[in-house]
Design a protein around this motif. Structure first.
Motif, PDB file in Angstrom:
ATOM      1  N   GLY A  48      47.603  27.665  20.303  1.00 35.17           N
ATOM      2  CA  GLY A  48      45.844  27.708  20.913  1.00 35.17           C
ATOM      3  C   GLY A  48      45.508  29.019  20.800  1.00 35.17           C
ATOM      4  N   ALA A  49      46.240  30.284  21.458  1.00 35.71           N
ATOM      5  CA  ALA A  49      45.788  31.072  22.120  1.00 35.71           C
ATOM      6  C   ALA A  49      45.525  31.788  20.898  1.00 35.71           C
ATOM      7  N   GLU A  50      46.367  31.873  19.738  1.00 38.43           N
ATOM      8  CA  GLU A  50      46.407  32.359  18.530  1.00 38.43           C
ATOM      9  C   GLU A  50      45.037  32.415  17.818  1.00 38.43           C
ATOM     10  N   ILE A  51      44.720  30.771  17.825  1.00 35.38           N
ATOM     11  CA  ILE A  51      43.237  30.975  17.258  1.00 35.38           C
ATOM     12  C   ILE A  51      42.456  31.206  18.205  1.00 35.38           C
ATOM     13  N   PHE A  88      39.838  34.293  16.483  1.00 31.24           N
ATOM     14  CA  PHE A  88      38.835  33.503  17.085  1.00 31.24           C
ATOM     15  C   PHE A  88      37.845  35.591  17.547  1.00 31.24           C
ATOM     16  N   GLN A  89      38.458  35.626  18.571  1.00 33.84           N
ATOM     17  CA  GLN A  89      38.720  36.959  19.326  1.00 33.84           C
ATOM     18  C   GLN A  89      37.811  37.942  17.599  1.00 33.84           C
ATOM     19  N   ASN A  90      38.624  38.405  16.584  1.00 36.79           N
ATOM     20  CA  ASN A  90      38.536  39.218  16.266  1.00 36.79           C
ATOM     21  C   ASN A  90      37.736  38.838  15.345  1.00 36.79           C
ATOM     22  N   LEU A  91      37.586  37.405  14.945  1.00 40.58           N
ATOM     23  CA  LEU A  91      36.330  37.481  14.011  1.00 40.58           C
ATOM     24  C   LEU A  91      35.108  37.687  15.043  1.00 40.58           C
ATOM     25  N   HIS A  96      36.903  32.916  27.026  1.00 39.61           N
ATOM     26  CA  HIS A  96      37.011  33.856  25.582  1.00 39.61           C
ATOM     27  C   HIS A  96      35.737  34.601  25.148  1.00 39.61           C
ATOM     28  N   ALA A  97      34.312  33.303  25.019  1.00 40.14           N
ATOM     29  CA  ALA A  97      33.764  33.668  24.849  1.00 40.14           C
ATOM     30  C   ALA A  97      32.587  34.766  26.209  1.00 40.14           C
ATOM     31  N   LYS A  98      31.639  35.622  25.225  1.00 39.76           N
ATOM     32  CA  LYS A  98      30.479  36.174  26.060  1.00 39.76           C
ATOM     33  C   LYS A  98      29.125  35.212  26.695  1.00 39.76           C
ATOM     34  N   ARG A  99      29.980  34.266  26.346  1.00 44.09           N
ATOM     35  CA  ARG A  99      27.618  34.020  26.980  1.00 44.09           C
ATOM     36  C   ARG A  99      28.821  31.858  27.497  1.00 44.09           C
ATOM     37  N   ILE A 100      27.999  31.094  28.193  1.00 45.89           N
ATOM     38  CA  ILE A 100      28.969  30.032  28.503  1.00 45.89           C
ATOM     39  C   ILE A 100      27.621  29.116  28.707  1.00 45.89           C
ATOM     40  N   ILE A 101      26.662  28.063  27.611  1.00 44.66           N
ATOM     41  CA  ILE A 101      26.250  27.346  27.693  1.00 44.66           C
ATOM     42  C   ILE A 101      26.329  26.101  28.221  1.00 44.66           C
ATOM     43  N   ARG A 102      25.712  25.813  29.262  1.00 43.52           N
ATOM     44  CA  ARG A 102      26.421  24.153  29.955  1.00 43.52           C
ATOM     45  C   ARG A 102      25.509  23.142  29.615  1.00 43.52           C
TER      46      ARG A 102
END
Lengths: 227, 413
Positions: free
Chosen positions: A179-182, A186-189, A208-214
Motif C-alpha cells: 500500500g505504501a509503495e502505491i 501516487f506521490q511521484n505522479l 498523503h494528499a494535499k487537500r482533504i474533502i470530507r
C-alpha cells in the motif's frame, strides 16, 4: 479556469417508491495538478460523488464542468469518450481483465481511443516501464502480486494521458507495505503534475494528499488543505 | 473505415481468446452449427456430383441433336404420373418413317431402337452379356456422331433388302476380333449370324458404356417383331437453329400422330439442354426440401448460440463494466459480442463445410463411382448463413451486454 467545477450537484435515485438523496448540492472546484483525497463514511454519498467525477453517472441537477466540457448534458457515447480521454480509473479490486496479459490490459484504453497497433504497443510498454513493470509485460494478473496488479492498473489509467487519475480505495486490498509503495507511486505522479483524486476512508491514506474533502450526508462537510 | 477494421480485428482477437478459454463449452455450442452446415453441404455436394454426372451423360447428344421419343428423359414423380407416359401410343416404325420423309428442313434424321441385350460371339471370343443390339438407319450414325473407322457405313440398300449385316462399336470389335480386322467376319447373336461390314467409334465421353452392335432397323423389326418404340434422332444444321427445328418437328409429328389441336403432345422432344432442365426441375423439390431441413438444424443451433452468449454476458458482467469505465462505447461492446457469436458460428461452419465436402465426395467416389464435386457456391452460401445465424442470435445477448449499467457491472461479483 478550473479543471473540475461542480456547482450545486444533486443526485437522487428512485428506490421503489422512495427517493434516495445521495448528493444534496455539492459545489467544489479542483485545479490542475492538485492531489485531493475525498473522505467520508459509507452512505455519505462518497461513491456517488466518485461515479459522477468519473463520468460513469450523470447528476440529477447542477453543473459539472470537466476540462471545459459540460458533462451533465452528455449522452452515453460522449461520456464513454470523456472517460476514455480525460479519466484514468484505479479501483480497489484492480479490475484487470483476468485472461489478458499486463500489456493487453494497458493497451485496452488505446484500443478504444483508436490508436494503431504498433503505436499502441509502444505507448503501453512505456507506461508499464514507468510503473516499474518492464519485465512483467506478458504476465497475466493471476501471475502477479497485488502490488504489481495495482501498478498495472495505474499504468492502464495513465496510458491515455488523462486529465485526472481517479482512485477508489487504491490500497484497500493491499497489505501495508505494498500500500505504501502505491502511495509513493501516487506521490511521484502528483509531483510530475498529474491531477489525482483519491477516494478513501483511511485517514493515513488521505494524509498523503494535499487537500482533504470530507463528505457527509450528501454534502461537503469540510474542505481543507493537509497541514 | 480504417478504425472500424481495426476494431473488427480487435474484436475477432478478443472473441478467439474468449472461445479458447471455454474450449469444451465452445465446442459443444459450435457442434450444432457444424451439424447444420455439414448436412447442407453433404446434400448439396452429393447432388452436385450426381448432377455433373447426369448432365455429362445427357449432354453427350451434342448441341445440334435432339431426340423424339415416347418417354421423358428424367422422371421422379409418382406411379400415376408415370402411367400417363406409359399409356401413350408407341412411336411406330411407320410414323417414324413418315416423319423422316417430311423432315426435309433438317440435314439428318436417324431412327433407332433397342431390340435385344445379350452376348455376341465370334469365332475367337465373346462379349460381356450386356451388349445392346440396336436397329438403326444411316442417319443414326450422323446424329449420334458415330464415325466409321473401318469398313463401310450402313446403307439405305441394307435397309431395303433387310440384310443381315452389322456394324460393331470399336470396343466390341476389339473384344471379338483381338487379332486383325472385324470387317468381313461373322458374329452370332443367339445363333443368328450377321456379317460385320464396319466398325465405328463413339464420343470420348461414352468410355466404359455398354457395347453396341448395329443392324439395319428393317432387319431387326422383321426378326424381333414390329411392336417397338422407335426413337427419332434429329440433327439441326446449326446449334442456333435447334429450337426452330424442334418446334417444326413437333408440328410434323403431331400431324402424323393425329394429335387434336389444343391437346398436349403425346411424345417428348428432348435436346441436351431440355433434358438437363427437366432433370433440374425434378430435383429442385428434393434440393429445396433438404435445404429446409438443414435450416431447421441451424435454427436450433442458433438458439444454442444465443443461450451460451447470454451465459457468457452474465459471467463477464464485470469485464463489461471495466471496458465501459475505460472508455468503451455501447457500440464497441455490441460489436465485441456479435463478433464473438459470428466467430463461433464460422468455426462451426468451416468445419461443417470441410467435413460435408469430404463426406459427400467419399460417398460419391467410393459408393456411387462418380467424380468428386466441390460446390464453392454452396460453401459460400453455407458460411454466409452461419454469419447470419451469428448476427441474428448474437444480437440480443450483445444488446443486453451493451446496455448494462457500468456502475452496477463494476460492482458485480
Amino acid at each position: 479556469m478550473s479543471l473540475i467545477r461542480l456547482d450545486a450537484i444533486c443526485r437522487h435515485y428512485e428506490m421503489g417508491s422512495e427517493t434516495v438523496h445521495a448528493l444534496r448540492g455539492v459545489s467544489l472546484t479542483i485545479e490542475r495538478g492538485e492531489y485531493v483525497a475525498i473522505m467520508g463514511p459509507s452512505g455519505s454519498g462518497k461513491s456517488t460523488l466518485m461515479n459522477l467525477l468519473g463520468c460513469l453517472d450523470s447528476p440529477s441537477s447542477g453543473i459539472y464542468e470537466l476540462n471545459g466540457h459540460h458533462v451533465g448534458e452528455m449522452d452515453d457515447d460522449e461520456l464513454a469518450e470523456i472517460r476514455n480521454r480525460e479519466i484514468g480509473f484505479v479501483f480497489q479490486t484492480f479490475n484487470l481483465l483476468a485472461r489478458s496479459s499486463a500489456l493487453r490490459n494497458v493497451e485496452l484504453p488505446l484500443i478504444y481511443a483508436g490508436v494503431g497497433l504498433e503505436e499502441r504497443r509502444e505507448i503501453a510498454i512505456a507506461a508499464l516501464t514507468d510503473v516499474g513493470l518492464a519485465d512483467r509485460l506478458t504476465h497475466k494478473p493471476n501471475e502477479m502480486s497485488g502490488g504489481q496488479r495495482q501498478r498495472v492498473a495505474v499504468a492502464r489509467a495513465l496510458v491515455n494521458k488523462p486529465s485526472i487519475l481517479l482512485a477508489d480505495e487504491p490500497t484497500g486490498n493491499l497489505d501495508t507495505r505494498t500500500g505504501a509503495e502505491i502511495l509513493e507511486l501516487f506521490q511521484n505522479l502528483a509531483d510530475k503534475g498529474n491531477t489525482l483524486i483519491v477516494v478513501t476512508h483511511e485517514e493515513n491514506v488521505a494524509r498523503h494528499a494535499k487537500r482533504i474533502i470530507r463528505v457527509r450526508d450528501g454534502l461537503v462537510a469540510s474542505d481543507e488543505p493537509v497541514t | 473505415m480504417r478504425r472500424f477494421l481495426a476494431e473488427l480485428r480487435e474484436s475477432i482477437r478478443m472473441a478467439l481468446g474468449a472461445i479458447a478459454t471455454h474450449k469444451l463449452r465452445s465446442c459443444l455450442t459450435l457442434l450444432g452449427v457444424l451439424v447444420g452446415v455439414f448436412s447442407i453441404i453433404l446434400v448439396m455436394t452429393a447432388m452436385r456430383a450426381m448432377k455433373n454426372n447426369i448432365e455429362k451423360e445427357l449432354g453427350s447428344l451434342g448441341s445440334k441433336t435432339f431426340v423424339i421419343q415416347k418417354m421423358p428423359g428424367a422422371y421422379f414423380g409418382g406411379p400415376e404420373g408415370f402411367m400417363k407416359f406409359m399409356r401413350r401410343n408407341d412411336i411406330t416404325f411407320a410414323q417414324a418413317r413418315a416423319f423422316q420423309r417430311k423432315a426435309a428442313f433438317v440435314p439428318a434424321v436417324g431412327l433407332q431402337a433397342s431390340f435385344w441385350n445379350g452376348e455376341l460371339t465370334s469365332r475367337y471370343d465373346r462379349t460381356p452379356p450386356n451388349l445392346s443390339l440396336e436397329g438403326a438407319t444411316p442417319g443414326t450414325f450422323i446424329t449420334n456422331n458415330w464415325g466409321i473407322i473401318e469398313g463401310r457405313p450402313l446403307l439405305d440398300s441394307d435397309l431395303e433388302s433387310t440384310r443381315d449385316v452389322c456394324l460393331l462399336s470399336e470396343d466390341v470389335a476389339k473384344t471379338l476380333f483381338p487379332r486383325g480386322s472385324a470387317v468381313g467376319q461373322r458374329v452370332k447373336a443367339e445363333a443368328i449370324s450377321y456379317s460385320v461390314v464396319g466398325v465405328f467409334e463413339r464420343a470420348a465421353s461414352s468410355e466404359g458404356a455398354q457395347g453396341l452392335a448395329v443392324i439395319p432397323i428393317t432387319s431387326a423389326l422383321n426378326r424381333y417383331g414390329r411392336r417397338r418404340q422407335i426413337t427419332i434422332l434429329v440433327q439441326a444444321s446449326d446449334p442456333a437453329l435447334i429450337d426452330d427445328a424442334m418446334e417444326q418437328s413437333r408440328g410434323v409429328l403431331r400431324a402424323i400422330r393425329k394429335v387434336p389441336p389444343g391437346q398436349e403432345d403425346d411424345f417428348e422432344v428432348l435436346s441436351s439442354d431440355s433434358m438437363i432442365k427437366q432433370f433440374q426441375t425434378v430435383t429442385f423439390a428434393v434440393r429445396t426440401g433438404l435445404a429446409l431441413v438443414s435450416s431447421i438444424a441451424l435454427l436450433a443451433a442458433g438458439v444454442g448460440i444465443m443461450n451460451i452468449m447470454l451465459v457468457s454476458v452474465t459471467e463477464r458482467t464485470r469485464e463489461i463494466g471495466i471496458r465501459r469505465a475505460i472508455g468503451a462505447k455501447r457500440r464497441n461492446i455490441m460489436t465485441q459480442f456479435i463478433v464473438e457469436a459470428i466467430v463461433l458460428c464460422e468455426i462451426g461452419g468451416i468445419l461443417g463445410v470441410v467435413l460435408g465436402m469430404l463426406g459427400a465426395n467419399a460417398l460419391a467416389v467410393y459408393l456411387l463411382k462418380l467424380p468428386p464435386a466441390f460446390p464453392v457456391d454452396w460453401a459460400v452460401i453455407g458460411l454466409a448463413i452461419c454469419s447470419l445465424v451469428g448476427v441474428v442470435f448474437g444480437s440480443y445477448p450483445a444488446y443486453k451486454a451493451a446496455h448494462l449499467d457500468p456502475i452496477e457491472s463494476l460492482r458485480y461479483e
